[in-house]
Design a protein around this motif. Structure first.
Motif, mmCIF file in Angstrom:
data_model
loop_
_atom_site.group_PDB
_atom_site.id
_atom_site.type_symbol
_atom_site.label_atom_id
_atom_site.label_comp_id
_atom_site.label_asym_id
_atom_site.label_seq_id
_atom_site.Cartn_x
_atom_site.Cartn_y
_atom_site.Cartn_z
ATOM 1 N N ARG A 22 0.918 -4.388 4.280
ATOM 2 C CA ARG A 22 -0.289 -3.821 3.674
ATOM 3 C C ARG A 22 -0.021 -2.392 3.185
ATOM 4 N N SER A 23 0.667 -1.596 3.982
ATOM 5 C CA SER A 23 0.964 -0.215 3.608
ATOM 6 C C SER A 23 1.861 -0.159 2.380
ATOM 7 N N LEU A 24 2.881 -1.005 2.351
ATOM 8 C CA LEU A 24 3.814 -1.000 1.224
ATOM 9 C C LEU A 24 3.156 -1.536 -0.048
ATOM 10 N N GLU A 25 2.253 -2.483 0.102
ATOM 11 C CA GLU A 25 1.514 -2.976 -1.065
ATOM 12 C C GLU A 25 0.682 -1.863 -1.692
ATOM 13 N N ILE A 26 0.063 -1.066 -0.846
ATOM 14 C CA ILE A 26 -0.763 0.037 -1.348
ATOM 15 C C ILE A 26 0.120 1.094 -2.013
ATOM 16 N N GLU A 27 1.222 1.457 -1.365
ATOM 17 C CA GLU A 27 2.114 2.488 -1.909
ATOM 18 C C GLU A 27 2.649 2.093 -3.283
ATOM 19 N N GLY A 28 3.074 0.838 -3.407
ATOM 20 C CA GLY A 28 3.711 0.411 -4.640
ATOM 21 C C GLY A 28 2.787 -0.258 -5.630
ATOM 22 N N GLU A 29 1.514 -0.417 -5.244
ATOM 23 C CA GLU A 29 0.542 -1.132 -6.084
ATOM 24 C C GLU A 29 1.127 -2.479 -6.507
ATOM 25 N N ILE A 30 1.529 -3.243 -5.517
ATOM 26 C CA ILE A 30 2.205 -4.507 -5.727
ATOM 27 C C ILE A 30 1.744 -5.485 -4.664
ATOM 28 N N ARG A 31 1.827 -6.769 -4.938
ATOM 29 C CA ARG A 31 1.466 -7.788 -3.958
ATOM 30 C C ARG A 31 2.716 -8.500 -3.465
ATOM 31 N N ALA A 32 2.808 -8.652 -2.162
ATOM 32 C CA ALA A 32 3.932 -9.360 -1.565
ATOM 33 C C ALA A 32 3.787 -10.863 -1.744
ATOM 34 N N VAL A 131 31.439 4.828 7.044
ATOM 35 C CA VAL A 131 31.199 3.452 6.598
ATOM 36 C C VAL A 131 32.504 2.820 6.124
ATOM 37 N N CYS A 132 33.292 3.579 5.373
ATOM 38 C CA CYS A 132 34.590 3.067 4.921
ATOM 39 C C CYS A 132 35.530 2.815 6.102
ATOM 40 N N GLU A 133 35.539 3.743 7.040
ATOM 41 C CA GLU A 133 36.403 3.611 8.213
ATOM 42 C C GLU A 133 36.103 2.325 8.983
ATOM 43 N N GLU A 134 34.823 1.967 9.071
ATOM 44 C CA GLU A 134 34.436 0.765 9.809
ATOM 45 C C GLU A 134 34.429 -0.484 8.922
ATOM 46 N N SER A 135 34.774 -0.325 7.661
ATOM 47 C CA SER A 135 34.867 -1.442 6.707
ATOM 48 C C SER A 135 33.564 -2.232 6.613
ATOM 49 N N LEU A 136 32.453 -1.504 6.595
ATOM 50 C CA LEU A 136 31.138 -2.126 6.479
ATOM 51 C C LEU A 136 30.683 -2.144 5.023
ATOM 52 N N ILE A 137 29.802 -3.078 4.709
ATOM 53 C CA ILE A 137 29.157 -3.138 3.405
ATOM 54 C C ILE A 137 27.993 -2.152 3.415
ATOM 55 N N LEU A 138 27.805 -1.450 2.309
ATOM 56 C CA LEU A 138 26.692 -0.511 2.197
ATOM 57 C C LEU A 138 25.793 -0.950 1.042
ATOM 58 N N VAL A 139 24.627 -1.483 1.375
ATOM 59 C CA VAL A 139 23.641 -1.869 0.365
ATOM 60 C C VAL A 139 22.703 -0.687 0.165
ATOM 61 N N VAL A 140 22.572 -0.235 -1.078
ATOM 62 C CA VAL A 140 21.808 0.981 -1.367
ATOM 63 C C VAL A 140 20.775 0.693 -2.453
ATOM 64 N N HIS A 141 19.549 1.120 -2.209
ATOM 65 C CA HIS A 141 18.566 1.074 -3.290
ATOM 66 C C HIS A 141 19.034 2.017 -4.388
ATOM 67 N N THR A 142 19.109 1.512 -5.622
ATOM 68 C CA THR A 142 19.560 2.332 -6.741
ATOM 69 C C THR A 142 18.549 2.277 -7.883
ATOM 70 N N GLY A 143 18.507 3.362 -8.645
ATOM 71 C CA GLY A 143 17.512 3.503 -9.695
ATOM 72 C C GLY A 143 16.259 4.161 -9.151
ATOM 73 N N PHE A 144 15.186 4.099 -9.942
ATOM 74 C CA PHE A 144 13.902 4.624 -9.492
ATOM 75 C C PHE A 144 13.297 3.668 -8.466
ATOM 76 N N ASP A 145 12.143 4.064 -7.901
ATOM 77 C CA ASP A 145 11.435 3.205 -6.951
ATOM 78 C C ASP A 145 9.970 3.145 -7.352
ATOM 79 N N ILE A 146 9.399 1.966 -7.253
ATOM 80 C CA ILE A 146 8.038 1.732 -7.724
ATOM 81 C C ILE A 146 7.003 2.600 -7.009
ATOM 82 N N ALA A 147 7.295 3.013 -5.774
ATOM 83 C CA ALA A 147 6.310 3.731 -4.964
ATOM 84 C C ALA A 147 6.471 5.246 -5.015
ATOM 85 N N PHE A 148 7.430 5.734 -5.805
ATOM 86 C CA PHE A 148 7.735 7.163 -5.803
ATOM 87 C C PHE A 148 7.770 7.710 -7.229
#
Length: 265
Positions: A22-32, A131-148
């Motif tokens: 509910r909070s994220l829907e309000i922030e982003g003016e979007i429906r889940a 992160v590289c040392e532990e050989s983990l995958i890093l998923v990153v939000h990139t670009g603008f964001d609908i709520a900001f």
């Protein structure tokens, strides 16, 4: 073809899901598309023919590491692959990243807007090194964001600086390189060996532009993702198939590339 792997989804503990959605829907003016529970994600996967989903969590403050980490261990299964989150301001970030690796998780999720950082800040460099040392995958939000506001926290120029400085990092740029900065992504990132997942992009881009970007990128570096529940898994799957990329490329995007990347972590 065996089941699809969705490399970018979200879910919340049952007791928090309703309030969080509910909070994220309000922030982003979007429906889940569903209520944010793991059971609802699994139901969506069943109806869409998706075998496995990567569930990305976001620690909006350092103290959230422990509850996210514990919940991630609880929901992990053959069909759910959790990526916990570490806040860049956490003074224990190095130990947290090592613990994530030790517990058998494959990756970490970061979100520059919800975690209040720019992608290429000097203070983030030791974090990336770990992160590289532990050989983990890093998923990153990139670009603008609908709520900001449209702040350049994770634009293609910053992405390019990060992957140039850390060429061995398994960096996954979400939203086909940069949400609502796709022309820049096309000019600066497409064609480079950088992982991109496609969520929240095919619905917005002209079909021919989306097709051109995907066909111009190294075919082993494209991942299927939906950002569920913020887009529908079935709808994103249909949009991808509508691009007529061919069976071989679809198989890579929908499954084989994810299997290969997850196998490196």
């Amino acid at each position: 073809m065996k089941g699809v792997i969705d490399f970018h989804t979200h879910a919340f503990p049952d007791e928090l899901a309703e309030r969080a959605i509910r909070s994220l829907e309000i922030e982003g003016e979007i429906r889940a598309f569903h209520d944010g529970r793991v059971s609802s994600l699994l139901a969506s996967m069943d109806s869409s023919g998706i075998e496995t989903s990567v569930v990305c969590s976001i620690a909006t403050k350092p103290s959230q590491f422990e509850p996210i980490f514990s919940w991630s261990k609880k929901i992990a299964s053959e069909r759910i692959i959790p990526f916990p989150s570490v806040h860049p301001n956490d003074p224990q970030y190095s130990e947290r990243i090592s613990l994530i690796k030790k517990e058998g998780f494959r990756g970490i999720k970061l979100h520059p807007f919800y975690q209040d950082f720019d992608l290429y800040e000097e203070r983030l460099m030791p974090f990336y090194e770990k992160v590289c040392e532990e050989s983990l995958i890093l998923v990153v939000h990139t670009g603008f964001d609908i709520a900001f506001p449209r702040i350049r926290r994770a634009d293609p120029e910053k992405i390019l600086k990060v992957i140039t400085r850390f060429p061995k990092m398994k960096f996954v740029a979400t939203h086909l390189g940069a949400w609502e900065q796709w022309e820049e992504a096309k000019d600066m990132l497409i064609g480079r060996e950088i992982y991109m997942e496609i969520s929240c992009s095919l619905e917005s881009l002209p079909k021919e532009l989306a097709r051109e970007m995907l066909l111009s990128h190294p075919k082993e570096y494209i991942l299927f993702g939906t950002d569920s529940p913020w887009t529908g898994q079935e709808e994103t799957l249909s949009a991808l198939k509508g691009l007529d990329l061919g069976d071989d490329m679809e198989r890579l995007i929908l499954r084989d590339n994810a299997i290969s990347l997850l196998g490196t972590a």
